[in-house]
Design a protein around this motif. Structure first.
Motif, PDB file in Angstrom:
ATOM      1  N   GLY A 239       0.820  -1.208   0.000  1.00 15.32           N
ATOM      2  CA  GLY A 239       0.000   0.000   0.000  1.00 15.32           C
ATOM      3  C   GLY A 239       0.848   1.250   0.000  1.00 15.32           C
ATOM      4  N   ALA A 240       0.255   2.328  -0.440  1.00  8.73           N
ATOM      5  CA  ALA A 240       0.972   3.603  -0.461  1.00  8.73           C
ATOM      6  C   ALA A 240      -0.001   4.715  -0.182  1.00  8.73           C
ATOM      7  CB  ALA A 240       1.611   3.824  -1.826  1.00  8.73           C
ATOM      8  N   PRO A 241       0.448   5.722   0.529  1.00 11.65           N
ATOM      9  CA  PRO A 241      -0.393   6.907   0.702  1.00 11.65           C
ATOM     10  C   PRO A 241      -0.427   7.714  -0.592  1.00 11.65           C
ATOM     11  CG  PRO A 241       1.737   7.251   1.709  1.00 11.65           C
ATOM     12  CD  PRO A 241       1.746   5.849   1.162  1.00 11.65           C
ATOM     13  N   GLN A 242      -1.350   8.659  -0.661  1.00  7.72           N
ATOM     14  CA  GLN A 242      -1.402   9.556  -1.824  1.00  7.72           C
ATOM     15  C   GLN A 242      -0.153  10.417  -1.887  1.00  7.72           C
ATOM     16  OE1 GLN A 242      -4.909  11.297   0.061  1.00  7.72           O
ATOM     17  NE2 GLN A 242      -5.332  12.079  -1.989  1.00  7.72           N
ATOM     18  N   HIS A 243       0.192  10.821  -3.105  1.00 10.69           N
ATOM     19  CA  HIS A 243       1.182  11.872  -3.318  1.00 10.69           C
ATOM     20  C   HIS A 243       2.474  11.633  -2.560  1.00 10.69           C
ATOM     21  CE1 HIS A 243      -2.068  13.904  -5.304  1.00 10.69           C
ATOM     22  NE2 HIS A 243      -2.798  13.817  -4.231  1.00 10.69           N
ATOM     23  N   GLU A 244       2.819  10.373  -2.411  1.00 10.87           N
ATOM     24  CA  GLU A 244       4.046  10.020  -1.697  1.00 10.87           C
ATOM     25  C   GLU A 244       5.258  10.450  -2.523  1.00 10.87           C
ATOM     26  OE1 GLU A 244       5.753   5.793   0.019  1.00 10.87           O
ATOM     27  OE2 GLU A 244       4.928   5.916  -1.992  1.00 10.87           O
TER      28      GLU A 244
ATOM     29  N   LYS B 249       8.785   9.511  -3.722  1.00  8.15           N
ATOM     30  CA  LYS B 249       9.596   8.296  -3.803  1.00  8.15           C
ATOM     31  C   LYS B 249      11.057   8.574  -4.119  1.00  8.15           C
ATOM     32  CE  LYS B 249       5.778   5.360  -5.449  1.00  8.15           C
ATOM     33  NZ  LYS B 249       5.340   4.404  -6.495  1.00  8.15           N
TER      34      LYS B 249
ATOM     35  N   TYR C 217       7.422   9.074  -9.709  1.00  6.82           N
ATOM     36  CA  TYR C 217       6.504   8.111  -9.093  1.00  6.82           C
ATOM     37  C   TYR C 217       6.872   6.683  -9.471  1.00  6.82           C
ATOM     38  CZ  TYR C 217       2.110   7.652  -6.478  1.00  6.82           C
ATOM     39  OH  TYR C 217       1.163   7.383  -5.513  1.00  6.82           O
TER      40      TYR C 217
ATOM     41  N   TYR D 134       6.209  13.466 -14.982  1.00  7.68           N
ATOM     42  CA  TYR D 134       5.158  12.444 -14.971  1.00  7.68           C
ATOM     43  C   TYR D 134       4.193  12.688 -16.112  1.00  7.68           C
ATOM     44  CZ  TYR D 134       1.446   9.463 -13.069  1.00  7.68           C
ATOM     45  OH  TYR D 134       0.506   8.483 -12.879  1.00  7.68           O
TER      46      TYR D 134
ATOM     47  N   GLN E 157       4.580   2.433 -11.934  1.00  5.24           N
ATOM     48  CA  GLN E 157       4.646   3.099 -10.637  1.00  5.24           C
ATOM     49  C   GLN E 157       4.145   2.243  -9.477  1.00  5.24           C
ATOM     50  OE1 GLN E 157       2.070   6.380 -11.822  1.00  5.24           O
ATOM     51  NE2 GLN E 157       0.356   5.445 -10.763  1.00  5.24           N
ATOM     52  N   GLY E 158       3.115   1.470  -9.725  1.00  9.06           N
ATOM     53  CA  GLY E 158       2.496   0.691  -8.648  1.00  9.06           C
ATOM     54  C   GLY E 158       3.389  -0.398  -8.088  1.00  9.06           C
TER      55      GLY E 158
ATOM     56  N   ASP F 294       8.939   1.244  -5.121  1.00  6.46           N
ATOM     57  CA  ASP F 294       9.002   1.910  -3.824  1.00  6.46           C
ATOM     58  C   ASP F 294       9.818   3.196  -3.861  1.00  6.46           C
ATOM     59  OD1 ASP F 294       7.848  -0.259  -1.820  1.00  6.46           O
ATOM     60  OD2 ASP F 294       9.078  -1.293  -3.294  1.00  6.46           O
TER      61      ASP F 294
END
Lengths: 514, 514
Positions: free
Chosen positions: A40-45, A47, A175, A213, A222-223, A226
């Motif tokens: 999982g990842a938070p929004q607008h992280e 990287k 991202y 981006y 991106q998904g 990390d």
């Protein structure tokens, strides 16, 4: 234990139990693949990191873990060395290196093995690292070599768990979307790492060209990513074409290429929709060229040519002689440029290309393939890993995958290299079993696997110089002094996996010569 | 039990345990995904079948199993009906239907429910099937509704196991490679089914255009596909643009669109690299058009526009106002044509678009989104599933995913639809929680979520008509007769999943009216 082709295989190889090679398509499984990690990842992280050291810290990379890499820069790659140097600086030990392939540029790995930073390798070792490992006693476990498709399968099956995948990316966004066909130093598609990125516990993209981006096409998504590390340089694309990728000028080799093209033309497969794959060697490139001319002459349009993408293949596409290219990796910059502009030049990942545990890979659609070898034997077994001196100097690449898939697999080799005969009684190492080899083409004629009388009849009807393999061998052997054969010790320095994960052969330490 | 936004949720819904909605990003998991099936295949296997019945037999589809479909033909789809008719003919019972969405064209599903062929549905039900299910007592378990990203997540997580995925493919080759952007009846990319194809026990491509190998681009890859069924017709692409996809001519709606574009311009997000997604409704399309004009005026180039791809979005790309389109599904044939010719028009799958269990999806990169609603309430909660009469008539689509992802999510709605007020004290069904809604734009002014004082200040400074949501509501309520509210029974006819798999609300049977 002996496997189905008579090779002596130990019951255990290092810490792993062994499943013996049975046949090319012996084990069609329907169990489940390994489970990927949910991440999982938070929004607008954010990287982005600014050093490889920072990525080592962020991923928690520690002693004994497994790190993976792709080889799409081939001999021009800088990233493996950069990461290993950073690992050494951090004091890491006992890492398992899981590259798709190492090249002479990675000779620095030897020092990291000596220093204990790297203690295991699963991946192809082209050149110095292979020679070093061949001495024995260097790694804590035998190396494992897999084909392109076999490596993909091994990750999906959970045979290899990757802790951190490091992915050299000619262009990436913040991202994590990444491609190899754009950027400051394009190397061709980097989809070799797609399975690593999806299955690794942590995925790190390393780029020298952080672009806005979204970066596309997204060989790496991106998904799956990390962290994105920005560095000055990741590789030199001039060296992706290193080594074998020069069109031959040797009359012997051109003769073999000519005979290969002629054999294809008379094989029964040569008609509209025909497909083929050539390797990256000089003979293959010449054969591709001749074959294109034959297609033009006959008014035949092929369905696809498969790569490694090369200038030669791109020219066939541009001339309208093939409808598409299915391209797993770029072998030169012409292929990269073509991938950018032509939707019919299709980048495919090694899973689609060659995964045994799938409902059919692209190699299974091939009509003809022409591949190289270091040795072949009278059972039509092929060696591409070791030399006649016993040293482990080459990877498998797609050899097994293509040979198993193509309706007609041709091995194109000179019968003699320097003073060394290429046809032997038994190959030093079996990479690809004779079961999936149909024709061996030498400058002294072509030999057809007895299982393919149909091909033999067609070639004879066309007036091609069909001969018995044993006759060609005898003719060559009579011309030369017997070479000194290596004497092997007991230590297994590497295992050769067949594409289904079974062991087709092992490579033993060379102790001396006869 | 009450969940975090005060909705009463039963402890069990049908046969499943319930995890209660906590917050938009409450549960970032790091456990493992479900394992996919290994599906080995022999070389040169023939996958082609000539009827859906043959595929039912070949896959062993039987009573109680789960079958899945995509909705990329939207109201023009023929395949769901064809497959269910064949299942009925075979005497199959108690199937679980797992489509991405049903449309009015699928009203025939009602008869299959009545006949016991279908007993469960997990998927969006737009129109008649939803109305039928709303009556209660029709299905053996409550329906489950998920967002585009939520459905992808559910399959990867193993929440839903698919026995047979049936995939309508405008073009496919005999080995299973399939695309929606070419062929006799293109409908746009069919990557909605990519997760089904990868996770299902059996995958069946159904095409009306069997083309020579290799068909590309490969939204569906051969390695995932067991069978290819050739039929006469799979859908009518004229109906992919059904329903909502007409640019509005209503002055009220154009005013809302104008205000939406103005709000974006003054939001602080409107600068080079800006990104946005509009829905497919008339207001969104008009807002997209206005926004494009503002971008041109300001000399701003956006990084991406996200779709559903539409003619409107394609025009922005062609005018150079956005660098790329990230496109999950085509909403019209202009988008399909653009996908064929422009590499900057990028087809993405719902996993990349919106998967909660990934290291970041595309919606997380959105600056602004403008979405529709059937109702909003004073907590900024949004309903897109039910109407004020309580009937379940719409799916979630990407609503939750986009709202959760975008830095600024705007709901663009008329304050009054006919005689029905759209702003209510509490929405009939919470699809998307107020936590992720920033602005509500009506023809009577725009209301800003109290959590976004920053936006409110910017809008006020720009002279936009910012108002309290309660004031707009009061103004509208004063103009109309109170509507008759539905009276709900106890029976839960559907559950609305939040994108992480928790339950944000349930839909109950309508028993009558106040």
């Amino acid at each position: 234990m002996k496997n189905a082709i008579g090779r002596e295989i130990p019951e255990r190889i290092g810490s792993r139990d062994v499943s013996l090679y049975q046949a090319a398509f012996a084990t069609l499984r329907c169990d489940r693949k390994a489970a990927r990690y949910q991440k999982g990842a938070p929004q607008h992280e954010d990287k982005v990191l600014h050093s490889i050291e920072a990525a080592i810290e962020a991923t928690g990379l520690s002693d004994g873990m497994t790190i993976s890499f792709h080889h799409c820069f081939r001999d021009g790659d800088f990233v493996i060395n950069q990461v290993l140097d950073a690992c050494a600086k951090k004091g890491l030990k006992d890492l398992r290196l899981f590259p798709t392939a190492l090249f002479p540029a990675h000779a620095g790995v030897i020092d990291h093995i000596k220093a204990g930073v790297v203690s295991r390798i699963e991946g192809s070792m082209n050149g110095p690292v292979g020679a070093f490992v061949s001495q024995g006693g260097q790694l804590s476990e035998p190396a494992i070599l897999r084909s392109h498709g076999g490596r993909w399968r091994a990750v999906e099956a959970g045979d290899v768990e990757i802790d951190v995948a490091f992915i050299a990316a000619p262009q990436a966004d913040a991202y994590g979307n990444a491609t190899g066909i754009h950027g400051k130093t394009p190397c061709g598609p980097i989809a070799f790492s797609a399975v690593d990125a999806q299955y690794a516990k942590h995925t790190v993209v390393i780029t020298s060209d952080l672009a806005p981006y979204p970066v596309y096409p997204m060989e790496i998504q991106q998904g799956w990513v990390d962290y994105v590390v920005v560095v000055d340089e990741i590789g030199d694309p001039q060296n992706i074409a290193s080594g074998t990728l020069v069109l031959t000028k040797s009359p012997t080799r051109l003769l073999i290429a000519r005979m290969t093209a002629d054999a294809v033309v008379h094989s029964g497969y040569f008609k509209d929709g025909f497909s083929f794959q050539g390797g990256a060697g000089g003979i293959s490139l010449a054969a591709t060229k001749y074959l294109g001319d034959e297609m033009e002459k006959a008014g035949i349009v092929g369905s696809f040519g498969m790569g490694g993408g090369t200038k030669m293949l791109v020219e066939l596409l541009q001339r309208g002689l093939i409808r598409t290219i299915l391209d797993g990796q770029a072998f030169d910059l012409d292929a990269v440029e073509s991938l950018r502009v032509d939707p019919a030049h299709i980048a495919i990942d090694p899973g689609m290309y060659a995964n045994y545990d799938s409902r059919g890979c692209a190699t299974y659609q091939l009509d003809a393939a022409f591949l190289g070898a270091t040795e072949v034997d009278l059972d039509f077994n092929v060696n591409v890993n070791t030399h006649s001196d016993g040293q482990l100097l080459h990877g498998i690449g797609g050899h097994q995958d293509v040979a198993a898939g193509a309706a007609m697999t041709m091995i194109t080799i000179p019968a003699l290299r320097g003073r060394i005969p290429v046809i032997v009684d038994a190959v030093t190492t079996v990479t690809t079993p004779g079961e999936v080899i149909d024709v061996i083409v030498t400058e002294r004629g072509l030999a057809v696997n007895p299982a393919r009388e149909d091909l033999k009849d067609r070639f004879l009807a066309a007036g091609l110089p069909v001969r018995e393999l044993a006759d060609i061998k005898a003719e060559v052997d009579a011309m030369i002094q017997p070479i000194r054969r290596p004497v092997f010790g007991d230590e297994v320095i590497a295992a050769i996996e067949w594409r289904d994960g079974s062991i087709i052969d092992v490579v033993r330490k060379v102790e001396g010569f006869e």
